[in-house]
Design a protein around this motif. Structure first.
Motif, PDB file in Angstrom:
ATOM      1  N   GLY A 193      65.972  60.254 -37.054  1.00 48.26           N
ATOM      2  CA  GLY A 193      65.910  61.656 -37.453  1.00 48.26           C
ATOM      3  C   GLY A 193      65.990  62.629 -36.312  1.00 48.26           C
ATOM      4  O   GLY A 193      65.689  63.811 -36.480  1.00 48.26           O
ATOM      5  N   SER A 194      66.396  62.165 -35.152  1.00 53.17           N
ATOM      6  CA  SER A 194      66.408  63.030 -33.969  1.00 53.17           C
ATOM      7  C   SER A 194      67.390  64.182 -34.115  1.00 53.17           C
ATOM      8  O   SER A 194      67.154  65.275 -33.603  1.00 53.17           O
ATOM      9  CB  SER A 194      66.736  62.223 -32.721  1.00 53.17           C
ATOM     10  N   ALA A 195      68.509  63.957 -34.809  1.00 52.23           N
ATOM     11  CA  ALA A 195      69.502  65.024 -34.967  1.00 52.23           C
ATOM     12  C   ALA A 195      68.925  66.198 -35.740  1.00 52.23           C
ATOM     13  O   ALA A 195      69.119  67.362 -35.378  1.00 52.23           O
ATOM     14  CB  ALA A 195      70.738  64.477 -35.666  1.00 52.23           C
ATOM     15  N   VAL A 196      68.184  65.877 -36.818  1.00 52.50           N
ATOM     16  CA  VAL A 196      67.578  66.941 -37.631  1.00 52.50           C
ATOM     17  C   VAL A 196      66.501  67.661 -36.834  1.00 52.50           C
ATOM     18  O   VAL A 196      66.432  68.894 -36.809  1.00 52.50           O
ATOM     19  CB  VAL A 196      66.982  66.362 -38.924  1.00 52.50           C
ATOM     20  N   LEU A 197      65.650  66.878 -36.168  1.00 50.75           N
ATOM     21  CA  LEU A 197      64.590  67.486 -35.366  1.00 50.75           C
ATOM     22  C   LEU A 197      65.161  68.359 -34.260  1.00 50.75           C
ATOM     23  O   LEU A 197      64.653  69.440 -33.964  1.00 50.75           O
ATOM     24  CB  LEU A 197      63.715  66.398 -34.753  1.00 50.75           C
ATOM     25  N   SER A 198      66.246  67.890 -33.642  1.00 52.99           N
ATOM     26  CA  SER A 198      66.858  68.649 -32.559  1.00 52.99           C
ATOM     27  C   SER A 198      67.419  69.968 -33.059  1.00 52.99           C
ATOM     28  O   SER A 198      67.272  71.006 -32.416  1.00 52.99           O
ATOM     29  CB  SER A 198      67.963  67.815 -31.912  1.00 52.99           C
ATOM     30  N   ALA A 199      68.063  69.929 -34.236  1.00 59.63           N
ATOM     31  CA  ALA A 199      68.642  71.152 -34.793  1.00 59.63           C
ATOM     32  C   ALA A 199      67.559  72.163 -35.133  1.00 59.63           C
ATOM     33  O   ALA A 199      67.669  73.350 -34.814  1.00 59.63           O
ATOM     34  CB  ALA A 199      69.462  70.820 -36.032  1.00 59.63           C
ATOM     35  N   VAL A 200      66.497  71.683 -35.781  1.00 53.25           N
ATOM     36  CA  VAL A 200      65.403  72.585 -36.156  1.00 53.25           C
ATOM     37  C   VAL A 200      64.701  73.114 -34.908  1.00 53.25           C
ATOM     38  O   VAL A 200      64.440  74.310 -34.767  1.00 53.25           O
ATOM     39  CB  VAL A 200      64.396  71.860 -37.076  1.00 53.25           C
ATOM     40  N   GLY A 201      64.404  72.188 -33.980  1.00 54.62           N
ATOM     41  CA  GLY A 201      63.736  72.609 -32.752  1.00 54.62           C
ATOM     42  C   GLY A 201      64.572  73.570 -31.943  1.00 54.62           C
ATOM     43  O   GLY A 201      64.054  74.505 -31.330  1.00 54.62           O
ATOM     44  N   GLY A 202      65.902  73.351 -31.935  1.00 51.94           N
ATOM     45  CA  GLY A 202      66.794  74.245 -31.210  1.00 51.94           C
ATOM     46  C   GLY A 202      66.761  75.655 -31.740  1.00 51.94           C
ATOM     47  O   GLY A 202      66.813  76.629 -30.973  1.00 51.94           O
ATOM     48  N   LYS A 203      66.656  75.788 -33.059  1.00 53.35           N
ATOM     49  CA  LYS A 203      66.602  77.130 -33.647  1.00 53.35           C
ATOM     50  C   LYS A 203      65.270  77.807 -33.349  1.00 53.35           C
ATOM     51  O   LYS A 203      65.220  79.004 -33.042  1.00 53.35           O
ATOM     52  CB  LYS A 203      66.845  77.042 -35.163  1.00 53.35           C
ATOM     53  N   VAL A 204      64.195  77.031 -33.417  1.00 52.58           N
ATOM     54  CA  VAL A 204      62.880  77.600 -33.094  1.00 52.58           C
ATOM     55  C   VAL A 204      62.851  78.077 -31.644  1.00 52.58           C
ATOM     56  O   VAL A 204      62.421  79.194 -31.339  1.00 52.58           O
ATOM     57  CB  VAL A 204      61.767  76.560 -33.346  1.00 52.58           C
ATOM     58  N   THR A 205      63.333  77.213 -30.749  1.00 49.66           N
ATOM     59  CA  THR A 205      63.353  77.579 -29.330  1.00 49.66           C
ATOM     60  C   THR A 205      64.276  78.762 -29.083  1.00 49.66           C
ATOM     61  O   THR A 205      63.975  79.633 -28.252  1.00 49.66           O
ATOM     62  CB  THR A 205      63.804  76.380 -28.482  1.00 49.66           C
ATOM     63  N   GLY A 206      65.406  78.795 -29.792  1.00 47.56           N
ATOM     64  CA  GLY A 206      66.327  79.915 -29.645  1.00 47.56           C
ATOM     65  C   GLY A 206      65.685  81.239 -30.030  1.00 47.56           C
ATOM     66  O   GLY A 206      65.853  82.252 -29.336  1.00 47.56           O
TER      67      GLY A 206
END
Length: 365
Positions: A96-109
């Motif tokens: 599930g790293s792809a999903v976590l990365s996408a969500v985390g990327g938006k939060v960090t952005g």
């Protein structure tokens, strides 16, 4: 890991409006800042006795607040690339790293965008050391460009009620000193980048561990003494999440930044009386503005982000430069630019005589 486009969009949406100016006034301000930036080169280089190394000159750009945001996002993206790639590889093996990365990327952005929107209305000028070139934002061959943020300069000159032409030149003198530092000392950029990359390499890339340390840092801040009782020993969020190795690197970086900022203030004051008629008034009002600060929220954010430490760098660094020049002259001070080994330590910033003894005794023995 970071949605950079979302960071730009968030910051742009949250930006405060700049001062009210007509289109003609805006054009005149931009043109004058460009003239002052060009004139400042001769003033600064004559005073510091530093020239530009071959192939290391960098452009000067007059930007608005959204332009400053875009330039800084590009710089962050370049500087953090090795760390983010390392974190991406670490996450790549997890389900599930792809999903976590996408969500985390938006939060960090979003978080980065909020930070940049806060800073974008406060920065008068900035030398972007690690800036990559782009179609809209040119940079030097090895990276780097000088940004002058026109609406912020106009805002502050009105707030201080100072002579606009003098204030604009005064700001350009400070920022041109930074441009000269990196143009005249080619190894300085690589040295700083090496220190920063070493700092980032020490970052714990395990998300759970990082969040735990971040939580501890937040608790330390929340559980600290009331603001009115805090002194210079207080830590910012940036400092509280460091490993011991990172603290050592941070100490070296603090010394270098104190040197660069203090040198810029010293040069600005040294050149000022000859070319800026109202420099004494500007300096006094600007120092009062620095000391006074702003709202309680603004003050809390400054402490959290470590911006108070930057103000101490101006003060401590300027004292170091002044003391050294008084003792050994400008040429003697300029030995500081010889190599990384001649840069002052954090302890030497506080005790300039120790730097003089170490560097000049070594050179003369």
């Amino acid at each position: 890991m970071v949605d950079w486009n979302l960071a730009v969009a968030t910051a742009t949406r949250l930006l405060r409006p700049g001062p009210e100016v007509t289109r003609e006034e805006a054009r005149a301000v931009v043109a004058e800042l460009r003239r002052h930036a060009e004139a400042s080169q001769e003033h600064v280089r004559g005073f510091t006795r530093l020239g530009t190394a071959d192939g290391h000159d960098t452009p000067v750009l007059v930007v608005d607040r959204p332009g400053w945001v875009k330039a800084n996002v590009a710089g962050f993206r370049e500087l953090l690339r090795p760390l983010l790639e390392k974190m991406q590889r670490r996450r790549g093996s997890n389900p599930g790293s792809a999903v976590l990365s996408a969500v985390g990327g938006k939060v960090t952005g979003v978080e980065l965008g909020m930070l940049l929107s806060f800073l974008a209305s406060r920065v008068l000028g900035q030398y972007e050391t690690f800036a990559p070139a782009s179609r809209d934002l040119p940079a030097g061959d090895g990276g780097g460009r000088l940004l002058l943020v026109a609406p912020n300069i106009v805002h502050v000159e009105r707030e201080l009620d100072v002579e606009p032409h003098d204030f604009r030149l005064w700001v350009c003198l400070h920022e041109e000193t930074h441009r000269t530092q990196f143009s005249a000392v080619p190894w300085l950029r690589d040295h700083l980048e090496g220190e920063i990359q070493a700092f980032l390499a020490e970052t714990d890339v395990d998300p759970a561990a990082f969040l735990e340390r971040l939580r501890e840092a937040a608790q330390s801040l929340v559980g600290g003494r009331p603001e009115a009782e805090e002194d210079d020993s207080g830590h910012s969020l940036v400092e509280l999440v460091q490993t011991p190795a990172q603290r050592a690197i941070l100490g070296r970086l603090t010394a270098v930044m104190s040197l660069l900022e203090g040198h810029a203030d010293y040069v600005m004051d040294g050149v000022g009386p000859d070319v800026v008629p109202s420099v004494a008034e500007i300096r006094e009002k600007f120092q009062q503005r620095r000391a006074k600060g702003a709202s309680r929220l603004d003050t809390a954010l400054r402490k959290l982000l470590g911006l108070d430490a930057k103000l101490r760098q101006y003060r401590d660094g300027e004292r170091f430069v002044r003391a050294v020049v008084d003792q050994v002259g400008m040429d003697g001070f300029n030995r500081v630019w010889t190599s990384p080994n001649t840069l002052p330590t954090k302890a030497e910033i506080a005790k300039p005589a120790d730097w003089i003894a170490r560097v000049h005794r070594t050179a003369e023995s």
